[in-house]
Design an enzyme around this catalytic site. Structure first.
Site, short mmCIF file in Angstrom:
data_model
loop_
_atom_site.label_atom_id
_atom_site.label_comp_id
_atom_site.label_asym_id
_atom_site.label_seq_id
_atom_site.Cartn_x
_atom_site.Cartn_y
_atom_site.Cartn_z
N GLU A 29 -101.55 -83.63 19.61
CA GLU A 29 -102.56 -84.20 20.51
C GLU A 29 -103.07 -85.51 19.92
O GLU A 29 -103.64 -85.54 18.84
CB GLU A 29 -103.68 -83.18 20.71
CG GLU A 29 -103.18 -81.97 21.49
CD GLU A 29 -104.00 -80.71 21.25
OE1 GLU A 29 -105.18 -80.82 20.86
OE2 GLU A 29 -103.45 -79.61 21.47
N GLU A 60 -101.85 -75.72 22.75
CA GLU A 60 -101.31 -75.39 21.43
C GLU A 60 -100.30 -74.26 21.49
O GLU A 60 -99.30 -74.25 20.76
CB GLU A 60 -102.44 -75.03 20.46
CG GLU A 60 -103.31 -76.20 20.05
CD GLU A 60 -104.36 -76.57 21.08
OE1 GLU A 60 -104.48 -75.84 22.08
OE2 GLU A 60 -105.04 -77.59 20.91
N ASP A 85 -107.97 -75.15 12.68
CA ASP A 85 -108.53 -74.00 13.40
C ASP A 85 -107.86 -73.80 14.77
O ASP A 85 -107.81 -72.68 15.28
CB ASP A 85 -110.03 -74.21 13.61
CG ASP A 85 -110.72 -74.75 12.36
OD1 ASP A 85 -111.50 -74.01 11.75
OD2 ASP A 85 -110.45 -75.91 11.98
N PHE A 86 -107.37 -74.90 15.35
CA PHE A 86 -106.71 -74.79 16.65
C PHE A 86 -105.37 -74.06 16.54
O PHE A 86 -104.79 -73.67 17.53
CB PHE A 86 -106.50 -76.18 17.27
CG PHE A 86 -107.74 -76.76 17.90
CD1 PHE A 86 -108.86 -77.05 17.13
CD2 PHE A 86 -107.80 -77.01 19.25
CE1 PHE A 86 -110.01 -77.58 17.70
CE2 PHE A 86 -108.94 -77.54 19.83
CZ PHE A 86 -110.05 -77.83 19.05
N HIS A 129 -114.38 -75.60 12.73
CA HIS A 129 -113.66 -76.85 12.47
C HIS A 129 -113.48 -77.11 10.98
O HIS A 129 -113.19 -78.22 10.57
CB HIS A 129 -114.40 -78.05 13.09
CG HIS A 129 -114.09 -78.26 14.54
ND1 HIS A 129 -114.13 -77.25 15.46
CD2 HIS A 129 -113.72 -79.38 15.23
CE1 HIS A 129 -113.82 -77.73 16.65
NE2 HIS A 129 -113.56 -79.02 16.54
#
Lengths: 344, 332
Positions: A29, A60, A85-86, A129
């Protein structure tokens, strides 16, 4: 040797590897945006264009599977997550597909999906995050997981990942991006599973990953002034894990501190302690000390955040405790990552 | 690939039916096939109609109900049967089982077992083909249940925005295990119309009409091959037996006997046979001849699988990594 910043070392690795291997593409991204993932993908975009540096939709889960499919067909995707974290949204493709692909389809080839995952810690990034997921990914056979601490390792481990056929997760703490260090000009791979002795010492061993290597080195410098020799081991990769370098050091020092950027339970620090317990049952003169995150999510408020992350001061205290060494005057240490400022 | 004449399509459906019926009997009676197996009995027309519209070098990825697409794409029967028996010469070396069939030489890229994950893999494979400027396309088979997963929507979106040459093939058999579609997706909506929402052409086809499926798939593949981007087919069909396993599940309560019977009446093989009768009056005898041929072929594959060795236990770790050193000492 010339010096580069950690982010520049990554950029150089990407560019050199893309030049030598047309099957490599960068995907994530915003990887082609003006910021270019902390400057690490800007040069690749400039040199190779948007046919090889691909901005992906905010998907994701699918995009991780897409990387697996592309890798299964001979491409080498370098997937970038600006917040690790994503990656929880990508777990199925990384864990159920990439890690298992070679094995469950009968050992006829792997899927070389290389993942760069940025840890956002600092500036109040908070519970979702800030996390470093190396222990999570380190659990699964089939993956390599690395935690480069130095600019040279950031380049060398990435070069190695882009040349192997094993899916790899590289954890990059963003607090390291501006650190400088000597970096070879050529694309020289650094093998996974080989730790590095960052400081030699004979009194206590500190095994550290990523950012904590620098905190451990600062602790070692401070204790050297007290005549205490701290051996700092930069583990470099979590999986495969260099058991030999850990055991040889602990066999000499008889004392072990593990300093990590994730939680203690079932994590990297637990694994290192288990390796020592399994291999050197009689070697420890004192119980293992683990310096890890407290058992709560990352807070935002500045004093809470400062208390949350283990640092050089806590490593000093732990080493002194193991050595019955009394106290040292701790000057107000800033964390290595304290230079990270917002808004992002 | 299957002959694309109506007769050829029928022959391939009969072959797959014979394979699955024999394997189901063996699975039930012998208990030597020890892998969760999802039979496609009753829905052969989707696999045969679609795969007959592909080239050998096109790629097919599927979900767990994979035997029919594997065979229709030209996957090796012996290696499939050996895989079900967990043998060393299975298509995945006895590591994958029924839900991880693979035959790259036939263009069968792999079956996946977590709902919908094969969709994104096919998009990635198709993207790789496009990046290398080939004229090959990828196709992905999935069920109506998979269309509820987030990755289905994410994959359609990405494929559409990047014009990736992938055909999404939804085999809608109306049940996710025992849950009917009406309990899972809003009334008045369809899966094929969702694809239109992402800006790609989509078509709803009677999935038990092998010729209609073949024609629709040929158009979809041609669309992708010409560089127009993705295409979705929703093929309405029906699974006769239980979700997983060899048995009939009549009377357990999630669907009526009458419903099952009505779909058996719409058997794709019976239907194609009837359609051919005008031009081939002896088609029933022909089918019987084929059945005998196929039973012999399958019997030989089963005998071969049974005679094949299991993978040696010393090789347990093989394939976890590209080199043996990466598996950690003492970590078996």
């Amino acid at each position: 040797m010339r010096e580069l910043r950690y982010c520049e070392a990554i950029s150089e690795a990407i560019v050199q590897c893309m030049a030598e291997d047309p099957s490599i593409f960068v995907a994530g991204e915003g990887v082609d945006d003006p910021v270019g993932t902390h400057g690490t993908t800007k040069e690749a975009t400039r040199l190779f264009g948007r046919s090889r540096v691909l901005d992906l939709p905010n998907s994701e889960n699918a995009c991780a599977g897409v990387a697996v499919g592309a890798a299964a067909q001979g491409m080498r995707p370098l997937v970038v997550y600006t917040r690790q974290d994503f990656m929880f949204l990508a777990m199925d493709a990384v864990v159920n597909l990439a890690a298992k692909w070679r094995y469950m389809y009968g050992n006829k080839g792997g899927v070389p999906v290389v993942t760069r995952a940025v840890v956002g810690r600092g500036w109040g990034q908070g519970a979702t995050h800030s996390q470093s997921l190396h222990s999570v990914f380190g659990h699964f056979p089939g993956l390599y997981v690395a935690t480069p601490a130095s600019p040279a390792d950031a380049k060398g481990l990435l070069v190695q990942a882009l040349r192997l056929d094993t899916p790899t997760v590289l954890v990059e703490n963003r607090g390291l991006y501006q650190l400088t260090g000597p970096v070879p000009e050529e694309a020289v791979p650094i093998p996974f599973g080989r730790g590095r002795i960052a400081r030699h010492g004979s009194d206590v061993t500190v095994v550290a990953a990523s950012l904590m290597v620098h905190e451990a080195e600062r602790a070692a410098d401070l204790l050297a002034g007290q005549g205490i020799g701290v051996e700092v081991i930069d583990i470099r990769s979590i999986r495969p894990l260099d058991e030999t370098i850990v055991c040889e050091s602990v066999a000499r020092t008889g004392r072990l501190v593990v300093a990590d950027t994730s939680w203690a339970r079932y994590g990297f620090s637990a694994e290192v302690a288990a390796v020592v317990a399994e291999n050197l049952p009689g070697a420890l003169r004192k119980p293992v000390r683990r310096l890890t995150l407290p058992d709560c999510p990352a807070p935002v408020s500045m004093p809470l955040e400062q208390a949350f992350h283990p640092n050089a001061g806590r490593i000093v205290e732990a080493c002194l405790d193991l050595l019955d060494g009394g106290e040292v005057e701790l000057s107000a240490f800033d964390d290595v990552a304290s230079g990270v400022v917002g808004p992002y | 690939m299957t002959s694309t004449t109506h007769r050829g399509l029928l022959r391939e459906m009969v072959r797959i039916r014979c394979v699955e019926e024999m394997l189901a009997d063996l699975y039930r009676d012998e208990r030597e096939i020890r892998t969760p197996t999802h039979f496609s009995i009753g829905q052969e027309a989707t696999a045969v109609g679609v795969c007959s519209a592909t080239r050998k070098d096109d790629l097919v990825y599927t979900g767990h109900r994979c035997h029919a697409p594997y065979l229709a794409k030209g996957g090796d029967l012996k290696r499939m049967v050996s895989e079900l028996y967990g043998k060393q010469d299975g298509c995945a070396g006895g590591r994958g089982g029924s839900m991880h069939l693979v035959d790259l030489a036939a263009g069968f890229g792999g079956a996946t077992a977590i709902l919908a994950e094969g969709i994104s893999v096919a998009v990635g494979a198709a993207w790789a083909l496009a990046m290398r400027s080939t004229s090959r396309v990828a196709l992905t088979f999935f069920g109506d249940g998979a269309a509820e997963e987030g990755t289905f929507h994410e994959s359609l979106n990405l494929a559409a925005v990047r014009k990736i040459p992938v055909v999404f093939v939804c085999e809608n058999n109306n049940y996710s295990i025992h849950s009917p579609l009406a309990a899972r997706q809003p009334a008045g909506t369809t899966i094929w119309q969702r694809a239109q929402g992402y800006g790609m052409p989509a078509e709803y086809v009677d999935g038990n009409d092998v010729l209609a499926v073949h024609r629709a798939a040929a158009a979809a593949v041609e669309w992708c091959r010409a560089g127009n981007g993705p295409y979705l087919l929703e093929l309405r069909t029906y699974r006769w037996r239980e979700h997983v396993g060899p048995n009939w599940d009549r009377g357990i309560g999630y669907r009526t006997e009458a419903e099952v019977d009505s779909w058996i009446d719409r058997c794709p093989i019976r239907r194609a046979t009837a359609a051919l009768r005008a031009e081939e009056p002896a088609v029933d005898e022909l089918v019987d001849t084929w059945r005998a041929e196929f039973d012999a072929e399958i019997g030989a594959a089963v005998a071969h699988a049974k005679a094949s060795p299991f993978p040696p236990v010393e090789d347990l770790l093989d394939g976890a990594y590209e080199d043996a050193l990466s598996s950690q000492p003492g970590r078996r």
